[in-house]
Design an enzyme around this catalytic site. Structure first.
Site, mmCIF file in Angstrom:
data_model
loop_
_atom_site.group_PDB
_atom_site.id
_atom_site.type_symbol
_atom_site.label_atom_id
_atom_site.label_comp_id
_atom_site.label_asym_id
_atom_site.label_seq_id
_atom_site.Cartn_x
_atom_site.Cartn_y
_atom_site.Cartn_z
ATOM 1 N N GLU A 266 0.883 -1.177 0.000
ATOM 2 C CA GLU A 266 0.000 0.000 0.000
ATOM 3 C C GLU A 266 0.915 1.219 0.000
ATOM 4 O OE1 GLU A 266 -3.147 -0.023 -0.294
ATOM 5 O OE2 GLU A 266 -3.747 -2.042 0.273
ATOM 6 N N CYS A 300 -2.663 9.281 2.531
ATOM 7 C CA CYS A 300 -2.293 8.664 1.254
ATOM 8 C C CYS A 300 -3.317 8.949 0.169
ATOM 9 C CB CYS A 300 -2.108 7.164 1.437
ATOM 10 S SG CYS A 300 -3.538 6.344 2.134
ATOM 11 N N GLU A 398 4.748 13.201 -4.597
ATOM 12 C CA GLU A 398 3.908 13.203 -3.391
ATOM 13 C C GLU A 398 4.536 14.127 -2.349
ATOM 14 O OE1 GLU A 398 3.771 9.674 -0.874
ATOM 15 O OE2 GLU A 398 1.590 9.864 -0.768
HETATM 16 P P1 NAD Z 1 8.193 4.944 4.864
HETATM 17 O O1 NAD Z 1 8.208 4.123 3.636
HETATM 18 O O2 NAD Z 1 9.303 5.892 5.105
HETATM 19 O O3 NAD Z 1 8.157 4.012 6.164
HETATM 20 C C1 NAD Z 1 7.135 3.060 6.369
HETATM 21 C C2 NAD Z 1 7.668 1.934 7.239
HETATM 22 O O4 NAD Z 1 8.681 1.237 6.522
HETATM 23 C C3 NAD Z 1 8.322 2.400 8.544
HETATM 24 O O5 NAD Z 1 7.948 1.508 9.574
HETATM 25 C C4 NAD Z 1 9.807 2.289 8.236
HETATM 26 O O6 NAD Z 1 10.611 2.094 9.373
HETATM 27 C C5 NAD Z 1 9.821 1.059 7.348
HETATM 28 N N1 NAD Z 1 10.998 0.916 6.480
HETATM 29 C C6 NAD Z 1 11.753 1.909 5.936
HETATM 30 N N2 NAD Z 1 12.771 1.375 5.208
HETATM 31 C C7 NAD Z 1 12.640 0.022 5.284
HETATM 32 C C8 NAD Z 1 13.385 -1.080 4.753
HETATM 33 N N3 NAD Z 1 14.458 -0.893 3.991
HETATM 34 N N4 NAD Z 1 12.965 -2.342 5.042
HETATM 35 C C9 NAD Z 1 11.869 -2.537 5.806
HETATM 36 N N5 NAD Z 1 11.140 -1.540 6.359
HETATM 37 C C10 NAD Z 1 11.516 -0.269 6.084
HETATM 38 O O7 NAD Z 1 6.766 5.672 4.865
HETATM 39 P P2 NAD Z 1 6.258 6.778 5.897
HETATM 40 O O8 NAD Z 1 6.991 8.048 5.617
HETATM 41 O O9 NAD Z 1 6.249 6.200 7.264
HETATM 42 O O10 NAD Z 1 4.711 6.927 5.452
HETATM 43 C C11 NAD Z 1 4.246 7.813 4.497
HETATM 44 C C12 NAD Z 1 4.006 7.106 3.181
HETATM 45 O O11 NAD Z 1 3.051 6.058 3.352
HETATM 46 C C13 NAD Z 1 3.404 8.013 2.111
HETATM 47 O O12 NAD Z 1 4.023 7.768 0.885
HETATM 48 C C14 NAD Z 1 1.938 7.571 2.058
HETATM 49 O O13 NAD Z 1 1.276 7.841 0.844
HETATM 50 C C15 NAD Z 1 2.071 6.110 2.330
HETATM 51 N N6 NAD Z 1 0.799 5.543 2.794
HETATM 52 C C16 NAD Z 1 0.087 4.729 1.942
HETATM 53 C C17 NAD Z 1 -1.150 4.210 2.338
HETATM 54 C C18 NAD Z 1 -1.950 3.322 1.429
HETATM 55 O O14 NAD Z 1 -2.846 2.665 1.919
HETATM 56 N N7 NAD Z 1 -1.656 3.250 0.140
HETATM 57 C C19 NAD Z 1 -1.640 4.509 3.615
HETATM 58 C C20 NAD Z 1 -0.891 5.343 4.441
HETATM 59 C C21 NAD Z 1 0.338 5.840 4.026
#
Ligand code: NAD
Length: 512
Positions: A266, A300, A398
């Site tokens: 997602e 999102c 974004e």
């Molecule tokens: P992010 O990708 O920076 O982090 C999300 C999670 O991934 C965190 O727990 C982080 O620690 C982990 N992570 C980071 N690098 C990783 C790796 N190499 N391996 C495993 N895990 C890793 O996202 P964010 O900044 O926390 O959230 C915002 C983003 O989420 C925006 O792009 C938003 O659009 C998206 N989002 C999407 C939905 C959806 O349903 N499509 C819903 C909510 C948020």
């Protein structure tokens, strides 16, 4: 352990917030290395508390606990009604704790308390919904084959599952994964976002109180590149459900390839909202404003690109300017606050940088005003980027903040082309009173979810997710339980004496 006191604003009493530990095999514990990191409140930029920083060795412990619980514990073999009692108990405990959970969520993320309360209530419903869904809908099919066989399917849990979640609506999004994962009989290792650990910790306490068997649910706090990556790479983890940025999703898919994991993605969005000149403009205005400025714009499915028909553009823009000037910016704990501070300084700087880029690209920027008394927080005022063109960076990337780009269009065809000219495809919104056009546009806009004359209200039964670079797979309803958290197994049963080739037999019986 050192607890700290945070004063977070006019509406709130100071509270002690405990330091946060990992939750592994039914026990709260520090990281094996002893490492911790600081958790910062975005309203005052003060330290709230310290969080145990899990790394690979902690992750291995949690995965072993989840594996043992899946293979040897009572979770997979207990009667379904008994398992659902645990799931419903979690929902009841969330309901009893709504005020406190919403408080922690707002403290940690800066989201306005009126919005975190609603999301918390929704989180409880996630558990009830999946308890009902699994009990009533998770059954297989049968395939009679003449009078010789019956084949039937059963849906089996996968085993230990890794859940990796973002900070923008943490409690809601964590429970949206934890509930179906547990209800279907899997065991779980949750890696919450490092920027919003408080309500994940509260979930661990609730699940502990609900008395789930040891190892069924585990939390390892920590950073993505260490704790998250170790979860993704581990061979005993059977699947990863991820919500976060598109670039992170891509890294996770690559890193999960060696162990052939199932993944659900997602990801990000840059969703269009299209207003035609025959639309109910008052309602379209409410929806457009709510859709980008609620959840501080860190949403999102936010309508970050608003396409206005040229006949109504000037009138709509004037109304937008008035709304933006009046949105109540302030202390997230104040029930009347509509827009709070962004999650952290780096993100705040990133969003501000995009507003500068918009000016360089030729947009006229119109913003609300952040009150002086909250200037210590990461506040970006509600922002309109007027005269935007769809090929500008601010319309293609974004931003994930309270920033709406406004783009003019003339024809339906042009609106569709512009809406689709972007790498993302999460959500879309169309406003028109022409029934045929509404459906034409809804069919043509490339998005996993499309709303006609509505803001993004959602029923838990529908598929949630995006197309293009916004995701792979769907959460929600039976999609989550059939397509991700279980897999079908087919059982072939002979009910007659069908022909079996007699290799190596000296005297062959008559063949068909
Ligand atoms: P992010 O990708 O920076 O982090 C999300 C999670 O991934 C965190 O727990 C982080 O620690 C982990 N992570 C980071 N690098 C990783 C790796 N190499 N391996 C495993 N895990 C890793 O996202 P964010 O900044 O926390 O959230 C915002 C983003 O989420 C925006 O792009 C938003 O659009 C998206 N989002 C999407 C939905 C959806 O349903 N499509 C819903 C909510 C948020």
């Amino acid at each position: 352990m050192q607890n700290q006191t945070v004063s977070i604003g006019i509406q709130t009493k100071s509270k002690h917030i405990d330091d946060v530990k990992l939750y592994i095999n039914g026990k709260f514990m520090g990281a094996l290395s002893g490492a911790t990191f600081e958790n910062i409140n975005p309203f005052k930029n003060e330290v709230i508390n310290k969080i145990a920083e899990g790394r690979e060795e902690d992750m291995k412990l949690a995965i072993k606990a989840a594996k043992d619980a899946f293979e040897r514990g009572p979770w997979g073999t207990m009667k379904i009604e008994e398992r659902m009692k645990y799931i419903n108990r979690i929902a009841d405990l969330i309901d009893e704790d709504i005020e406190e959970i919403a408080y922690l969520e707002s403290l940690d993320t800066g989201l306005p308390i009126s919005q975190t309360k609603k999301m918390t209530a929704r989180a409880a419903e996630n558990f009830r919904f999946y308890a009902r869904m699994v009990q009533t809908k998770l059954h297989g099919e049968s395939f009679p084959v003449d009078d010789e066989f019956i084949n039937y399917t059963v849906y089996k849990p996968l085993g230990p599952i890794g859940l990796i979640t973002p900070w923008n609506a943490p409690f809601m999004l964590e429970t949206w994964k934890v509930a179906p994962a547990l209800a279907t009989g899997n065991t779980v290792i949750l890696k919450p976002a490092e920027l919003s650990p408080l309500t994940a910790d509260r979930l661990a306490k609730i699940i502990d109180k609900a008395g789930l068997p040891e190892g069924v649910f585990n939390i390892v706090h920590g950073f993505g590149e260490t704790a998250g990556a170790a979860l993704v790479a581990h061979p005993d983890v059977k699947a990863i459900s991820f919500t976060g940025e598109t670039t992170t999703g891509s890294i996770i898919i690559k890193n999960s390839a060696d162990t052939l994991k199932k993944t659900s993605m997602e990801l990000g969005g840059k969703s269009p909202l299209i207003v035609f000149d025959d639309a109910d403009l008052d309602r379209a205005l409410d929806a457009a404003v709510w859709g980008i400025f609620s959840f501080n714009g860190e949403r999102c499915t936010a309508n970050s690109r608003v396409f206005l028909h040229k006949n109504i553009k000037d009138q709509f823009v004037e109304a937008l300017k008035e709304r933006v000037a009046n949105i109540k910016i302030g202390d997230p704990m104040d029930p009347s606050t509509q827009l709070g501070p962004l999650i952290e300084k780096d993100h705040f700087n990133k969003v501000k940088q995009y507003i500068e880029i918009a000016k360089e690209e030729g947009c006229k920027v119109v913003q609300g005003i952040v009150p002086e008394e909250v200037s210590a927080g990461n506040f970006v005022p509600p922002t309109l980027l007027l005269n935007a063109k769809n090929d500008m960076r601010v319309c293609q990337e974004e931003i994930f903040g309270p920033v709406m780009a406004v783009i003019e269009f003339e024809t339906e065809e042009e609106a569709i082309v512009l809406a689709n000219d972007v790498r993302y495809g999460l959500a879309g919104y169309v406003w028109t009173n022409d029934l045929k056009r509404a459906h034409r546009v809804a069919q043509a806009v490339e998005a996993g979810m499309l709303w006609i004359n509505a803001q993004n209200v959602r029923d838990l039964r529908i598929p949630f997710g995006g197309t293009k670079d916004s995701g792979i797979g769907r959460e929600g309803g039976h999609y989550a339980i059939f397509e991700f958290y279980t897999e079908p197994k087919v059982i072939h049963v002979a009910i007659g004496d069908h022909y079996i080739p007699q290799f190596g037999k000296k005297k062959l019986s008559e063949q068909p």
